[in-house]
Every structure is written in C-alpha cells, then in structure tokens.
Motif scaffolding. Structure first.
Motif, PDB file in Angstrom:
ATOM      1  N   LEU A  91      36.939  36.328  44.016  1.00 31.10           N
ATOM      2  CA  LEU A  91      38.163  35.603  44.349  1.00 31.10           C
ATOM      3  C   LEU A  91      39.378  36.264  43.697  1.00 31.10           C
ATOM      4  CD1 LEU A  91      39.584  33.140  45.610  1.00 31.10           C
ATOM      5  CD2 LEU A  91      38.980  31.843  43.546  1.00 31.10           C
ATOM      6  N   ARG A  92      39.241  36.659  42.431  1.00 28.07           N
ATOM      7  CA  ARG A  92      40.347  37.336  41.743  1.00 28.07           C
ATOM      8  C   ARG A  92      40.718  38.630  42.454  1.00 28.07           C
ATOM      9  NH1 ARG A  92      40.357  40.779  37.223  1.00 28.07           N
ATOM     10  NH2 ARG A  92      38.743  41.860  38.431  1.00 28.07           N
ATOM     11  N   GLU A  97      45.028  36.974  41.507  1.00 27.12           N
ATOM     12  CA  GLU A  97      45.551  36.007  40.551  1.00 27.12           C
ATOM     13  C   GLU A  97      44.439  35.636  39.575  1.00 27.12           C
ATOM     14  OE1 GLU A  97      48.623  35.385  40.516  1.00 27.12           O
ATOM     15  OE2 GLU A  97      49.300  35.872  42.554  1.00 27.12           O
ATOM     16  N   ALA A  98      44.809  35.091  38.422  1.00 28.71           N
ATOM     17  CA  ALA A  98      43.815  34.667  37.436  1.00 28.71           C
ATOM     18  C   ALA A  98      42.975  33.529  37.999  1.00 28.71           C
ATOM     19  CB  ALA A  98      44.506  34.219  36.154  1.00 28.71           C
ATOM     20  N   VAL A 115      38.614  34.999  34.816  1.00 32.35           N
ATOM     21  CA  VAL A 115      38.754  36.382  35.271  1.00 32.35           C
ATOM     22  C   VAL A 115      40.250  36.604  35.433  1.00 32.35           C
ATOM     23  CG1 VAL A 115      38.114  38.104  36.979  1.00 32.35           C
ATOM     24  CG2 VAL A 115      36.573  36.183  36.521  1.00 32.35           C
ATOM     25  N   ASP A 116      40.800  37.465  34.617  1.00 31.60           N
ATOM     26  CA  ASP A 116      42.250  37.584  34.544  1.00 31.60           C
ATOM     27  C   ASP A 116      42.821  38.405  35.689  1.00 31.60           C
ATOM     28  OD1 ASP A 116      44.704  37.039  33.487  1.00 31.60           O
ATOM     29  OD2 ASP A 116      44.222  37.775  31.487  1.00 31.60           O
ATOM     30  N   THR A 117      44.080  38.146  35.970  1.00 34.62           N
ATOM     31  CA  THR A 117      44.794  38.930  36.959  1.00 34.62           C
ATOM     32  C   THR A 117      45.086  40.321  36.410  1.00 34.62           C
ATOM     33  OG1 THR A 117      46.808  39.063  38.294  1.00 34.62           O
ATOM     34  CG2 THR A 117      47.013  38.054  36.133  1.00 34.62           C
ATOM     35  N   VAL A 216      42.942  28.988  40.793  1.00 30.84           N
ATOM     36  CA  VAL A 216      43.732  30.212  40.673  1.00 30.84           C
ATOM     37  C   VAL A 216      45.076  29.774  40.113  1.00 30.84           C
ATOM     38  CG1 VAL A 216      42.582  31.494  42.499  1.00 30.84           C
ATOM     39  CG2 VAL A 216      44.534  30.068  43.074  1.00 30.84           C
ATOM     40  N   ALA A 217      45.571  30.531  39.170  1.00 25.91           N
ATOM     41  CA  ALA A 217      46.816  30.137  38.511  1.00 25.91           C
ATOM     42  C   ALA A 217      47.637  31.382  38.214  1.00 25.91           C
ATOM     43  CB  ALA A 217      46.513  29.384  37.213  1.00 25.91           C
TER      44      ALA A 217
END
Length: 251
Positions: A91-92, A97-98, A115-117, A216-217
C-alpha cells in the motif's frame, strides 16, 4: 514500592509453576516455590480472586481462564503484524504515503507497525506511539466498538484539543462515529497534528470484531479532495485483505 515489587515477583513465581505443571495442590505449590505457608496462602487467595488461578473440587489449582483472553490478544497482535506488514508495504509503495497499523490498548490507541513514506516531508509517527481513541486515524476503532462500549468511553473521557481539528464536542464525535460505521472508513484532518490528514479503515477478526485499524497518513497538501476516493478505495481494500487473512468473512 519495594513491597509491591516483591509481591509481583512472588506472584510470578507462583504462576510460572504452572508452565510445567497443569495442576498443583497447595502443598505442591509450597514445595516447588519454597515460599512460607502464610505468604503463599495469602497470594494464592488473591490470584484466585482476580481470576489468575482457579481451584477444582479436589483442591487442585490451575491457571484461570483469564489467560485465554490474554493469550488471544497477544496472539492476535503478534500475528497481525506479520500478516499486515507485506500488505502495508504494498500500500505504501502504491500511494507513497505512510501506512500505520493501530490497535486499541484499554482507553488508548497504540501504533504497533509502520511503513514510512519516502517523501522528504513526512509525519514522524513512531511504533509505540499512543493517542486517544477519539482523535485521528484511531477513531475508526472507537467507531466499530459495541455501542455500550462507545458510550461508556465517551461518558468517561474528556475530549481535549490536541491539534486545531480535534473533535471536542460529544455530539459531533457521535456523529463522526456513526458516519464512520456507515462508510466503513474515516477521514481526519489536523486532529493529532496541524496540517495533516489520514484515511483509516477497520481490521476485523474471525468474529467480525474490531481488532485493529490501518491508515494512510501524511501532509494535508498531498491529500487533495480529488485524490481521496483513490486513497479510500485502497485503504479499505487493504483492511479487508488483512481481515480475511485473520478469518473475517466480510466481503
């Protein structure tokens, strides 16, 4: 404080006896633990009263059913990270996106995986971070709790402002929770940090009960109105994929 520490140590000493012994009499516990009879009697009584030990009609003690609840929770939370991570990473990579994995811990939410952006400007949400259930991407968890639990939470929680978009009115919160349940997702803006946005969806277990959320943020500027339908679609699909792997029958 020292006395409390000794009590905890002795309690663990008693409970760990049952790792290798399914059932023990009081005398057997005394023999294996080397604790004084009076002290052991007091502690066994307390552990039985709290549900950590149970005693049958023959006087044999065993671990209480409460450990099944703890075991289920720990198992779900460990398994869910393993199951969710590759879906989160996919998804990332897709939305850039994070992606966060969030669980409820009593009256709070805890971020247990991320999982970071790859964007240079990002949110610095860390694993282990806690937030109130009423604010931000964790609100979807509150939305999917049984009505009695939701109302009990609202009744005993002070809705404090955290960022400029935090909901601090009970009726507004109730409306947001109802909307989240109807839609199957929630969108939040500047609730935990200013100029941020998130889209989150529920993760359900085999009993179709809420056990976690995926979100997602990121920075508000990247969550334009025209992009939201795409993000909603992809987050809800990821949540359903994880849920199905955990035994949920939702389609």
């Amino acid at each position: 404080m020292q006395a409390h520490n000794k009590t905890v140590v002795k309690s663990m000493q008693i409970l760990t006896l049952f790792i290798n012994h399914p059932k023990l009499t009081f005398n057997e516990m005394m023999e294996h633990s080397n604790l004084p009879k009076t002290s052991l009697h007091r502690m066994v009584g307390s552990l039985e009263e709290m549900g950590f030990l149970t005693r049958d009609e023959h006087g044999h003690y065993s671990l209480g059913l409460i450990f099944l609840q703890f075991g289920q929770l720990v198992g779900e939370r460990l398994d869910i990270r393993t199951i969710a991570y590759p879906i989160m990473k996919e998804l990332r990579d897709d939305v850039e996106e994070a992606v966060n994995l969030i669980v409820r811990d009593k009256g709070e939410a805890m971020y247990i995986e991320k999982v970071d952006t790859l964007h240079p400007v990002r949110l610095y949400t860390s694993i282990g971070r806690r937030s109130p259930l009423y604010a931000g991407d964790s609100r979807i968890i509150l939305a999917y709790l049984p009505e009695e639990e939701r109302e009990a939470y609202i009744d005993c929680t002070e809705l404090n402002p955290i960022a400029m978009g935090t909901i601090i009115d009970e009726n507004t919160l109730r409306h947001a929770l109802e909307e989240a349940r109807l839609n199957g997702y929630t969108i939040t803006s500047s609730e935990l940090e200013n100029y941020t946005k998130s889209v989150s969806a529920p993760i359900l277990n085999g009993k179709n009960q809420i056990i976690a959320a995926i979100s997602v943020a990121g920075i508000e500027a990247r969550f334009q109105e025209k992009r939201l339908p795409e993000l909603i679609d992809k987050v809800t699909k990821a949540a359903k994929e994880i849920s199905m792997k955990l035994g949920s029958q939702t389609s």
